[in-house]
Motif scaffolding. Sequence first.
Motif, PDB file in Angstrom:
ATOM      1  N   LYS A  57       1.228  -1.205   0.030  1.00 20.93           N
ATOM      2  CA  LYS A  57      -0.051   0.192  -0.235  1.00 20.93           C
ATOM      3  C   LYS A  57       0.526   1.492   0.036  1.00 20.93           C
ATOM      4  O   LYS A  57       0.355   2.196   0.119  1.00 20.93           O
ATOM      5  N   GLY A  58       1.873   0.679   0.410  1.00 22.74           N
ATOM      6  CA  GLY A  58       2.954   2.394  -0.389  1.00 22.74           C
ATOM      7  C   GLY A  58       4.496   2.493   1.080  1.00 22.74           C
ATOM      8  O   GLY A  58       4.446   3.830   1.129  1.00 22.74           O
ATOM      9  N   ALA A  59       3.771   1.556   2.341  1.00 24.77           N
ATOM     10  CA  ALA A  59       4.439   2.201   3.196  1.00 24.77           C
ATOM     11  C   ALA A  59       6.175   1.790   2.681  1.00 24.77           C
ATOM     12  O   ALA A  59       6.519   0.855   2.218  1.00 24.77           O
ATOM     13  N   ASP A  60       7.208   2.626   3.960  1.00 26.63           N
ATOM     14  CA  ASP A  60       8.206   2.650   4.054  1.00 26.63           C
ATOM     15  C   ASP A  60       9.041   1.811   4.653  1.00 26.63           C
ATOM     16  O   ASP A  60       8.283   1.264   5.506  1.00 26.63           O
ATOM     17  N   LEU A  61      10.032   0.989   3.996  1.00 25.94           N
ATOM     18  CA  LEU A  61      10.899  -0.045   5.326  1.00 25.94           C
ATOM     19  C   LEU A  61      10.804   0.469   6.309  1.00 25.94           C
ATOM     20  O   LEU A  61      11.107  -0.051   7.558  1.00 25.94           O
ATOM     21  N   ASP A  62      11.535   1.343   6.098  1.00 25.73           N
ATOM     22  CA  ASP A  62      11.503   2.640   7.702  1.00 25.73           C
ATOM     23  C   ASP A  62      10.792   2.532   8.459  1.00 25.73           C
ATOM     24  O   ASP A  62      10.604   2.931   9.755  1.00 25.73           O
ATOM     25  N   ASP A  63       9.067   2.986   8.192  1.00 22.78           N
ATOM     26  CA  ASP A  63       8.487   2.769   9.009  1.00 22.78           C
ATOM     27  C   ASP A  63       7.988   1.421   9.429  1.00 22.78           C
ATOM     28  O   ASP A  63       7.195   0.938  10.386  1.00 22.78           O
ATOM     29  N   LEU A  64       8.385   0.571   9.385  1.00 28.46           N
ATOM     30  CA  LEU A  64       8.706  -0.531   9.503  1.00 28.46           C
ATOM     31  C   LEU A  64       9.778  -1.204  10.283  1.00 28.46           C
ATOM     32  O   LEU A  64       9.181  -2.337  11.412  1.00 28.46           O
ATOM     33  N   ILE A  65      10.035  -0.517  10.839  1.00 26.45           N
ATOM     34  CA  ILE A  65      10.903  -1.162  11.822  1.00 26.45           C
ATOM     35  C   ILE A  65      11.189  -1.857  13.109  1.00 26.45           C
ATOM     36  O   ILE A  65      11.502  -3.140  14.047  1.00 26.45           O
ATOM     37  N   VAL A  66       9.680  -0.760  14.185  1.00 23.78           N
ATOM     38  CA  VAL A  66       9.988  -0.965  14.863  1.00 23.78           C
ATOM     39  C   VAL A  66       9.474  -2.279  14.823  1.00 23.78           C
ATOM     40  O   VAL A  66       9.734  -2.992  15.915  1.00 23.78           O
ATOM     41  N   PRO A  67       7.794  -2.366  14.369  1.00 24.62           N
ATOM     42  CA  PRO A  67       7.359  -3.500  15.077  1.00 24.62           C
ATOM     43  C   PRO A  67       7.709  -3.796  14.092  1.00 24.62           C
ATOM     44  O   PRO A  67       8.027  -5.744  14.728  1.00 24.62           O
ATOM     45  N   ALA A  68       8.956  -4.538  13.111  1.00 24.82           N
ATOM     46  CA  ALA A  68       9.775  -5.881  12.313  1.00 24.82           C
ATOM     47  C   ALA A  68      10.484  -6.346  13.386  1.00 24.82           C
ATOM     48  O   ALA A  68      10.757  -7.651  13.432  1.00 24.82           O
ATOM     49  N   PHE A  69      11.144  -5.539  13.817  1.00 22.84           N
ATOM     50  CA  PHE A  69      12.196  -6.018  14.516  1.00 22.84           C
ATOM     51  C   PHE A  69      11.822  -6.749  15.989  1.00 22.84           C
ATOM     52  O   PHE A  69      11.853  -7.618  16.554  1.00 22.84           O
ATOM     53  N   ALA A  70      10.844  -5.708  16.429  1.00 18.94           N
ATOM     54  CA  ALA A  70       9.742  -6.248  17.986  1.00 18.94           C
ATOM     55  C   ALA A  70       9.669  -7.847  17.400  1.00 18.94           C
ATOM     56  O   ALA A  70       9.257  -8.644  18.318  1.00 18.94           O
ATOM     57  N   THR A  71       8.727  -8.182  16.230  1.00 21.49           N
ATOM     58  CA  THR A  71       8.037  -9.369  16.282  1.00 21.49           C
ATOM     59  C   THR A  71       9.474  -9.948  15.847  1.00 21.49           C
ATOM     60  O   THR A  71       8.986 -11.543  16.698  1.00 21.49           O
ATOM     61  N   VAL A  72      10.347 -10.318  15.203  1.00 18.21           N
ATOM     62  CA  VAL A  72      11.745 -10.912  15.137  1.00 18.21           C
ATOM     63  C   VAL A  72      11.996 -10.840  16.881  1.00 18.21           C
ATOM     64  O   VAL A  72      12.748 -12.731  17.542  1.00 18.21           O
ATOM     65  N   ARG A  73      12.440 -10.257  18.004  1.00 21.36           N
ATOM     66  CA  ARG A  73      13.090 -10.470  19.126  1.00 21.36           C
ATOM     67  C   ARG A  73      11.640 -11.539  19.424  1.00 21.36           C
ATOM     68  O   ARG A  73      12.684 -13.003  20.274  1.00 21.36           O
ATOM     69  N   GLU A  74      10.285 -12.002  18.989  1.00 19.07           N
ATOM     70  CA  GLU A  74       9.967 -12.770  20.314  1.00 19.07           C
ATOM     71  C   GLU A  74       9.519 -13.839  19.330  1.00 19.07           C
ATOM     72  O   GLU A  74       9.793 -14.936  19.889  1.00 19.07           O
ATOM     73  N   ALA A  75       9.733 -13.575  18.291  1.00 18.79           N
ATOM     74  CA  ALA A  75       9.867 -15.132  17.570  1.00 18.79           C
ATOM     75  C   ALA A  75      10.897 -15.548  17.911  1.00 18.79           C
ATOM     76  O   ALA A  75      11.494 -17.068  18.148  1.00 18.79           O
ATOM     77  N   SER A  76      12.882 -15.190  17.761  1.00 23.13           N
ATOM     78  CA  SER A  76      13.628 -15.595  19.015  1.00 23.13           C
ATOM     79  C   SER A  76      13.434 -16.013  20.074  1.00 23.13           C
ATOM     80  O   SER A  76      14.150 -17.676  20.677  1.00 23.13           O
TER      81      SER A  76
END
Length: 914
Positions: A57-76
């Motif tokens: 939908k046009g979001a930038d990767l930088d907009d997802l840093i916080v939620p994506a990193f938090a998701t990876v940490r929880e998965a780890s």
Amino acid sequence: MALAALARRIFGSTSDRHVKRYQGKVTAINALEAELEKLSDEQLQARTAEFKAQLEKGADLDDLIVPAFATVREASKRVLGLRHFDVQLIGGMVMNERGIAEMRTGEGKTLVATLPMYLNALTGKGTHLVTVNDYLVKRDAAWMGQIYNFLGLTTGTIVHGMTDMERKQAYAADITYGTNNELGFDYLRDNMKYTRDQMVQRGHAFAIVDEVDSILIDEARTPLIISGPSEDRSTLYTTIDALMPIIEEGDFELDEKQRSATFTDAGIEKLEAKLAEDGLLKSDSMYDVENVALVHHANSALRAHKLFRKDKDYIVRNDEVVIIDEFSGRMMPGRRYSEGLHQALEAKEHVKIQPENQTLASITFQNYFRLYDKLAGMTGTAATEAEEFADIYKLDVVTIPTNVPVQRIDDEDAIFRTAEEKFEAIANLIKECQDRGQPVLVGTTSIEKSEMLAELLRQKNVGTMNVLNARHHEQEAHIVADAGLPGAITIATNMAGRGTDIQLGGNLEMRIEKEAADLEGAEREAKIEEIKRTIAEEKAKALAAGGLMVIGTERHESRRIDNQLRGRSGRQGDPGHSAFFLSLQDDLMRIFPVDSMDSMLGKLGLEQGESITHPWVSKAIERAQGKVEARNFDIRKNILKYDDVMNDQRKVIFEQRLEMMDAEDISEIVIDMRHDVVANIVSKAIPARSYPEQWKAEQLQAAAKTYLNIDVPVIEWAAEEGIDAEIVTERLLAAADEHAAAKEARTITAMEAAGSSNPTVMRQVEKSIVLQSIDGLWREHLVTLDHLSKVVGWRGIAQRDPLSEYKQEAYELFQSLLENLRELVTTQLSHVELQPRPVAPPTADLSALRETHIDPLTGENDADGGDTVADSLGATGGDPSLKPIDPALLVGVSRNAPCPCGSGKKFKHCHGQF
């Protein structure tokens, strides 16, 4: 310098400011932790699809840093039981912003990479994690792949020995782990294929390079080369090798800095006399043109005998000479020295001599990794090479603080007068450490020195020790894993990129793999608990003895290698100790002498059998290393300037080649080529503003037959009233086009009669001939450029800039290549007669090709067997009406776009014409 130090104390270093800038995002990621912990596995996994939808939908990767990193940490946490520290989150952000994260050994770089890899894989373009060997590729992909697979992403691995189909599947994954060599060779091989579906890579979007200093600096000196076999000259190598015993001191000169060896006049006289006696000399002088091959082989044999040492530069294994990487101490099977040096070493060691090779494709790591839209890296040691990373790759180095403060004690260097005194002191210190139960890691610079030290320790009745060098490459991970046991002694030939943590008390994962691999259920769990208790007890003993003691037996040319060794001790806040022992006979001190070191030691009172430990000495040695590093940087930079010229041409060739591979119909290109050939042969036979009686009519008539396969009465035309060059050109074009159309009609009629009608048959033939012609001429062009780069340096004697001369001549050779291509394709298509059967697209037979990674700094250049240069490239070619233009401006230009030279023509009719 004082002002810079004061500014750092007040405002912090550049790295400190970077780290501070990321703290806000770290806080935001931590704030999400409690919320994500409440999610079920399915809800956590669903976040991947949500992130992808946001990007669409046009979001930038930088907009997802916080939620994506938090998701990876929880998965780890759920999958591996590992939680990313705050400093690891910062390392991930540095890499996502095209930076190099410098993180100490033991800080968990492997886990850090999961953060930016996951984030960038969400784009669906594929991401690459590049590491130094197949073991780490398999280990890290299997280990970290659990996180990616849990979150719905796929993982692939690229290692040596895979088929093209396996490679294609691995590159199609969201995240692909591979070695730098394999990725580079895949790129070269892809550009030797003939259809898009034969290619394995799908682009270069994002890559993280592990051990980035080793790959992008140490190994970047050596281009990747794909070569094919040439004629066998093994008898000549053996004959020349047999002459080497007569060469004595005074017959040759060595330059260890430049890794070169040359004969003196006395040596040449000896060789000439012996060669004449054996009937090998074809004239009076070895340097006459008839004896060029003898000079080449004699120089290679001299280097093999006087510069390259067995068990340091290479080892003999399974009747083969195997190169040893000077930086990692690893064997490099499959790699070979070029220009006959490897064959000379084989003759010296009396093993089977393999034939030389001719370069078919090559690329440097600098230019391969600059293909990526987004590049990042991680290592324990990069700060000392920050200038080179910024200059060559546009990468900033950010030093990430350790999770726990470093407790290691680093001693000043201890310097002795002789190597014997130094090794005696090292052996005594190792014995003391073992007696008190302190684990010891000893770093040496060669197999020879590691085994010499091991023998010295055996004479002193030191207990069990592990010697880690190229001879024991297969067991290296397990040897390193046990290096933290109390009283363990590990002697290692370089520790760069070993990839396995030295953990005090032992490595849990390795112990489980070794002792509980075949157990299941409760029995396995009980065994794991037993292993954990044992490791805890052993760790307590090692800690009580002072932690890991690291001993360096000499300084390397690069401070990074020393820092890598030193950094093995003191991981995650453990106590540790490091000390370097040096002597005036060490290679660094001998080849790159430190000014007035001898007099300095005299002033400090150094006596026989004693050592001096003083900050002056350490600083002086560091300055010497800095000079060597600066010199090596200048050499690499200069090599890159020359390679950039070839790289610009490589990009043009590869891009145009891809465009033709993708096109269904390249008949327009073929017609343009034919018309260009007509214009060219007319311009050579009919000079501008000349009279018909001045024309070379017979030459033009013969050229029309040779290139176009048409019989035209040019001699009669020249006698006509009012004839001019334009009329002749029009008649030749018409005759050539008519001949091509008639040939195509005959082919289609013949195929219809045979019951295999295919109206596109000529299109397939055209594409096949064009692609194969490009490949053949490009290979010859590589050899020519390689030879040019070797001789152009002499132009400096005439006060001419060698680089400018190289650029100009390389441009002219490239124009000549394009002219030869037009003539070759036109000639083949005008003469070929097709049989009435379907034409299959060509396939690239890569089975006989050899992949090598040669060091140009030591003279082992790209082209093996390169004395077979095509005569056709010797002529100056190209359209004289074309404006000279930097080939870099031609990269990525569409064929129908305006030409960048400003002529107003379409690119395909100007500098883009084939």
